[in-house]
Design an enzyme around this catalytic site. Structure first.
Site, short mmCIF file in Angstrom:
data_model
loop_
_atom_site.label_atom_id
_atom_site.label_comp_id
_atom_site.label_asym_id
_atom_site.label_seq_id
_atom_site.Cartn_x
_atom_site.Cartn_y
_atom_site.Cartn_z
N THR A 165 54.42 41.92 31.82
CA THR A 165 53.58 42.56 32.85
C THR A 165 54.24 43.83 33.39
O THR A 165 53.58 44.62 34.06
CB THR A 165 53.26 41.60 34.02
OG1 THR A 165 54.49 41.12 34.57
CG2 THR A 165 52.41 40.44 33.56
N GLY A 166 55.51 44.04 33.11
CA GLY A 166 56.19 45.28 33.51
C GLY A 166 55.85 46.40 32.53
O GLY A 166 55.20 46.16 31.51
N VAL A 190 63.98 36.46 29.99
CA VAL A 190 65.03 35.74 30.75
C VAL A 190 64.89 34.22 30.69
O VAL A 190 65.69 33.51 31.31
CB VAL A 190 65.08 36.19 32.24
CG1 VAL A 190 65.47 37.65 32.34
CG2 VAL A 190 63.79 35.89 32.97
N SER A 250 58.57 37.72 36.70
CA SER A 250 57.45 36.76 36.70
C SER A 250 56.14 37.53 36.73
O SER A 250 56.05 38.56 37.41
CB SER A 250 57.48 35.86 37.95
OG SER A 250 56.34 35.00 37.96
N TYR A 293 51.73 29.34 39.32
CA TYR A 293 52.61 30.30 40.00
C TYR A 293 53.25 29.65 41.23
O TYR A 293 54.46 29.71 41.42
CB TYR A 293 51.78 31.52 40.43
CG TYR A 293 52.57 32.63 41.07
CD1 TYR A 293 53.55 33.32 40.36
CD2 TYR A 293 52.32 33.02 42.38
CE1 TYR A 293 54.26 34.37 40.94
CE2 TYR A 293 53.02 34.07 42.97
CZ TYR A 293 53.99 34.73 42.25
OH TYR A 293 54.69 35.77 42.82
N LYS A 347 57.27 28.90 41.67
CA LYS A 347 58.09 29.51 42.73
C LYS A 347 58.68 28.44 43.65
O LYS A 347 59.80 28.60 44.15
CB LYS A 347 57.25 30.51 43.52
CG LYS A 347 56.92 31.78 42.73
CD LYS A 347 58.17 32.61 42.43
CE LYS A 347 57.84 33.95 41.78
NZ LYS A 347 59.05 34.72 41.45
N THR A 382 52.03 43.05 48.83
CA THR A 382 52.72 44.35 48.87
C THR A 382 51.95 45.34 48.01
O THR A 382 51.33 44.95 47.02
CB THR A 382 54.16 44.18 48.33
OG1 THR A 382 54.82 43.21 49.16
CG2 THR A 382 54.95 45.48 48.36
N ARG A 399 44.62 42.65 41.15
CA ARG A 399 44.81 42.48 42.59
C ARG A 399 43.80 43.32 43.35
O ARG A 399 43.27 44.31 42.84
CB ARG A 399 46.21 42.91 42.99
CG ARG A 399 47.27 41.92 42.64
CD ARG A 399 48.57 42.47 43.16
NE ARG A 399 49.63 41.52 43.07
CZ ARG A 399 50.76 41.75 42.41
NH1 ARG A 399 50.94 42.88 41.77
NH2 ARG A 399 51.70 40.85 42.40
N1 UDP Z 1 39.82 40.10 45.93
C1 UDP Z 1 38.58 40.69 46.04
N2 UDP Z 1 38.16 41.56 45.06
C2 UDP Z 1 38.91 41.88 43.98
C3 UDP Z 1 40.20 41.31 43.88
C4 UDP Z 1 40.63 40.41 44.86
O1 UDP Z 1 37.84 40.43 47.00
O2 UDP Z 1 38.45 42.66 43.14
C5 UDP Z 1 40.28 39.19 46.98
C6 UDP Z 1 40.85 37.86 46.49
O3 UDP Z 1 39.82 36.90 46.32
C7 UDP Z 1 41.80 37.49 47.61
C8 UDP Z 1 42.27 38.86 48.12
O4 UDP Z 1 41.33 39.82 47.67
O5 UDP Z 1 41.11 36.84 48.65
C9 UDP Z 1 43.65 39.24 47.62
O6 UDP Z 1 43.68 39.05 46.24
P1 UDP Z 1 44.87 39.50 45.30
O7 UDP Z 1 44.44 39.21 43.91
O8 UDP Z 1 45.24 40.90 45.62
O9 UDP Z 1 46.13 38.61 45.66
P2 UDP Z 1 46.39 37.23 46.46
O10 UDP Z 1 46.67 37.64 47.84
O11 UDP Z 1 45.16 36.35 46.39
O12 UDP Z 1 47.54 36.66 45.76
#
Ligand code: UDP
Length: 314
Positions: free
Chosen positions: A37-38, A59, A77, A147, A151, A177, A188
């Site tokens: 993923t990097g 790793v 990860s 995940y 962790k 972040t 994300r």
């Molecule tokens: N989310 C969303 N639309 C997107 C992607 C994510 O509404 O296109 C929502 C997701 O359901 C979660 C929040 O945004 O409630 C944060 O999601 P992310 O995947 O960034 O990471 P998480 O905090 O869930 O690990």
């Protein structure tokens, strides 16, 4: 005094910012990544620097690096929900076997060890905001469990090495972040919304968008991690920005900041998606004298340019 550190996952989003920070301070960095993923792009500017060494490696296999190593920062990860849904076994393996190898390596070198843990150890939390004392609400057999449990196992393994091998360990629990070098397609919420807003597509809010998250700018996070590494605190510490926002408000904020004409549409909520998330950072404030300095809006402004460039909009 300068030191030599090993950063696993050093070509990832957070790992590469850590590489930059240690190099900027005059330290030597050994960066290890298998690019699952990097990305080589994240460390391209460091290649050729005599203080930077890159090793392409998984790793979960036995780790060996020549020479002294003062600290191991274990960041390897998959870390976005889409990534670990696609790579469930790799995620479990890097969290378990990979953490074991990284700990064994730190022990062999007499190095300090810092584990990148996560707010996901709290699962869909029943305590709000989340304090380090909270044990969490995790579904071990759910899709996110790969995940979360990896962790949680990593934390347990780290504490076992600390207690039984007297290894000098640190555990940072990282909350959401953001910043430059996030992958456009990591799924994300921030890369998804940025891309959609900049391309004029609908922003896809999952569920009814009332779930909350609290977003920290990457420079603040890196500063918290470095302070924790240099402290003598061996219990887990939350690092994140407590400024909480609903996903719907976040979508509206990004539309406004990018000057986009996009609309917001709603999609099904993923399984076990936490309803709320906000770090209690009392401990980081007291022990590390740390708190975030970059307001979310400022951080977003610093990040828009990166996404524009990635999308070829410049
Ligand atoms: N989310 C969303 N639309 C997107 C992607 C994510 O509404 O296109 C929502 C997701 O359901 C979660 C929040 O945004 O409630 C944060 O999601 P992310 O995947 O960034 O990471 P998480 O905090 O869930 O690990």
């Amino acid at each position: 005094m300068s030191s030599r550190v090993l950063i696993t996952g050093g070509a990832g989003f957070i790992g590469s910012h850590l590489c930059d920070r240690f190099i900027a301070e005059g330290n030597e960095v050994v960066c290890m990544d298998n690019f699952v993923t990097g990305s080589p792009d994240n460390i391209a500017h460091l290649i050729g620097n005599p203080k930077f060494k890159f090793i392409q490696y998984n790793v979960t296999d036995f780790i060996y690096v020549e020479g002294k190593i003062d600290a191991v920062l274990h960041f390897a990860s998959p870390a976005s929900p889409i990534d670990y849904l696609k790579l469930p076994i790799q995620t479990l393996k890097v969290g378990s076997l990979g953490t074991h190898k990284a700990l064994g390596f730190a022990k062999a070198k007499g190095a300090r060890f810092l584990l990148a843990s996560t707010s996901e150890v709290y699962g869909d939390p029943l305590m709000h905001p989340q304090r380090e004392e909270y044990w969490g609400n995790v579904n071990p057999i759910g899709v996110r469990g790969v995940y979360d449990e990896a962790k949680r196992f990593s934390e347990a393994m780290t504490m076992a090495y600390h207690r039984y091998h007297s290894l000098d360990t640190r555990i940072v629990r990282i909350f959401n972040t953001f910043g430059p070098r996030m992958r456009l397609d990591d799924g994300r919420v921030l890369p998804a919304f940025m891309k959609q807003a900049l391309l004029g597509e609908d922003l896809t809010a999952f569920g009814d968008g009332t779930q909350t998250r609290s977003f920290c700018y990457v420079d603040d996070l890196v500063d918290g991690i470095v302070r924790l590494l240099r402290s003598n605190h061996t219990e887990p510490v939350n690092i994140g920005n407590p400024d909480e926002i609903t996903i719907l408000q976040f979508a509206e904020e990004i539309v406004k900041l990018t000057g986009s004409k996009s609309n917001i549409s709603f999609m099904p909520l993923p399984e076990d998606d936490p309803k709320v998330r906000q770090p209690d950072i009392t401990k980081a404030r007291q022990i590390l004298g740390w708190e975030p300095k970059v307001p979310r809006i400022e951080g977003l402004k610093k990040t828009i340019g990166y996404f524009r460039e990635k999308l070829g909009l410049k």
